[in-house]
Design a protein around this motif. Structure first.
Motif, PDB file in Angstrom:
ATOM      1  N   ARG A  74     -55.339   0.323 -26.374  1.00  0.00           N
ATOM      2  CA  ARG A  74     -56.723   0.318 -26.859  1.00  0.00           C
ATOM      3  C   ARG A  74     -56.703   0.390 -28.392  1.00  0.00           C
ATOM      4  O   ARG A  74     -57.019   1.420 -28.990  1.00  0.00           O
ATOM      5  N   PRO A  75     -56.330  -0.694 -29.087  1.00  0.00           N
ATOM      6  CA  PRO A  75     -56.192  -0.671 -30.546  1.00  0.00           C
ATOM      7  C   PRO A  75     -57.473  -0.286 -31.287  1.00  0.00           C
ATOM      8  O   PRO A  75     -57.404   0.209 -32.410  1.00  0.00           O
ATOM      9  N   GLY A  76     -58.600  -0.448 -30.674  1.00  0.00           N
ATOM     10  CA  GLY A  76     -59.848  -0.053 -31.317  1.00  0.00           C
ATOM     11  C   GLY A  76     -59.956   1.454 -31.517  1.00  0.00           C
ATOM     12  O   GLY A  76     -60.741   1.927 -32.331  1.00  0.00           O
ATOM     13  N   LEU A  77     -59.154   2.220 -30.793  1.00  0.00           N
ATOM     14  CA  LEU A  77     -59.166   3.676 -30.911  1.00  0.00           C
ATOM     15  C   LEU A  77     -58.140   4.194 -31.923  1.00  0.00           C
ATOM     16  O   LEU A  77     -58.085   5.391 -32.190  1.00  0.00           O
ATOM     17  N   GLU A  79     -57.683   4.172 -35.179  1.00  0.00           N
ATOM     18  CA  GLU A  79     -58.123   4.918 -36.358  1.00  0.00           C
ATOM     19  C   GLU A  79     -58.541   6.335 -35.986  1.00  0.00           C
ATOM     20  O   GLU A  79     -58.246   7.290 -36.703  1.00  0.00           O
ATOM     21  N   ARG A  80     -59.187   6.482 -34.865  1.00  0.00           N
ATOM     22  CA  ARG A  80     -59.648   7.797 -34.405  1.00  0.00           C
ATOM     23  C   ARG A  80     -58.495   8.656 -33.902  1.00  0.00           C
ATOM     24  O   ARG A  80     -58.479   9.870 -34.118  1.00  0.00           O
ATOM     25  N   ASP A 123     -62.342   2.480 -23.308  1.00  0.00           N
ATOM     26  CA  ASP A 123     -62.092   3.488 -24.340  1.00  0.00           C
ATOM     27  C   ASP A 123     -62.431   4.901 -23.872  1.00  0.00           C
ATOM     28  O   ASP A 123     -61.650   5.828 -24.078  1.00  0.00           O
TER      29      ASP A 123
END
Length: 175
Positions: A74-77, A79-80, A123
């Motif tokens: 889940r590369p969108g996560l 940064e978090r 996510d």
């Protein structure tokens, strides 16, 4: 008639303050892996202490592997999750674990690890899996405090508190 609270006002601690508190707690606890060499060989850690440290380091390394798996899937996560993963790696080092590679270089091998669960397809569920792993490990470390001597107990308590802060950030702190 009283004014309603501002929609921007949030109750509870902020994400940055929780991360700062976790890092500060570890620093104040004196979490270095090499502080046992006081000069007297009889003053060194016992075999039970070394086993407890090794297990705690291994647990943190496995948790970092879970973060790697989620970040890879889940590369969108990324940064978090990256700051939390970095804290987990620091925890492993504090217990005497070896340095771990960055998520980008180790993520490809993380999902094949037997302890790394399959990453859910969305996510929210992926973060929930991490929060559950953090909660379980923090609870286990809190229970282990009774059976370890002072310095290791302080370190376990600090890392368990940081894990609880991670749970908050992963669950309620995402708004």
């Amino acid at each position: 008639m009283p004014f309603p609270p501002s929609p921007r006002a949030r109750s509870g601690p902020r994400r940055r303050s929780l991360l700062a508190v976790g890092s500060t707690a570890l620093a104040l606890a004196g979490c270095t892996a090499g502080d046992e060499d006081s000069g007297d060989p009889g003053d060194g850690p016992s075999a039970a202490d070394r086993r407890a440290r090794a297990r705690a380091a291994r647990d943190s390394e496995e948790l970092a592997g879970r973060y790697d798996a989620v970040i890879a899937a889940r590369p969108g996560l990324a940064e978090r999750l990256r700051p939390l993963r970095e804290e987990v790696v620091r925890h492993a080092r504090a217990f005497g674990g070896g340095p771990k590679a960055s998520p980008s270089s180790s993520a490809s091998s993380a999902p094949s690890s037997p302890s790394a669960p399959a990453v859910p397809g969305n996510d929210r569920d992926a973060v929930a899996v991490l929060a559950a792993a953090e909660r379980e490990l923090a609870d286990r470390r809190a229970k282990a405090l009774v059976g370890v001597p002072g310095e290791l107990a302080r370190l376990l308590a600090s890392v368990a508190a940081a894990g609880a802060a991670h749970v908050y950030l992963l669950t309620e702190g995402d708004a």
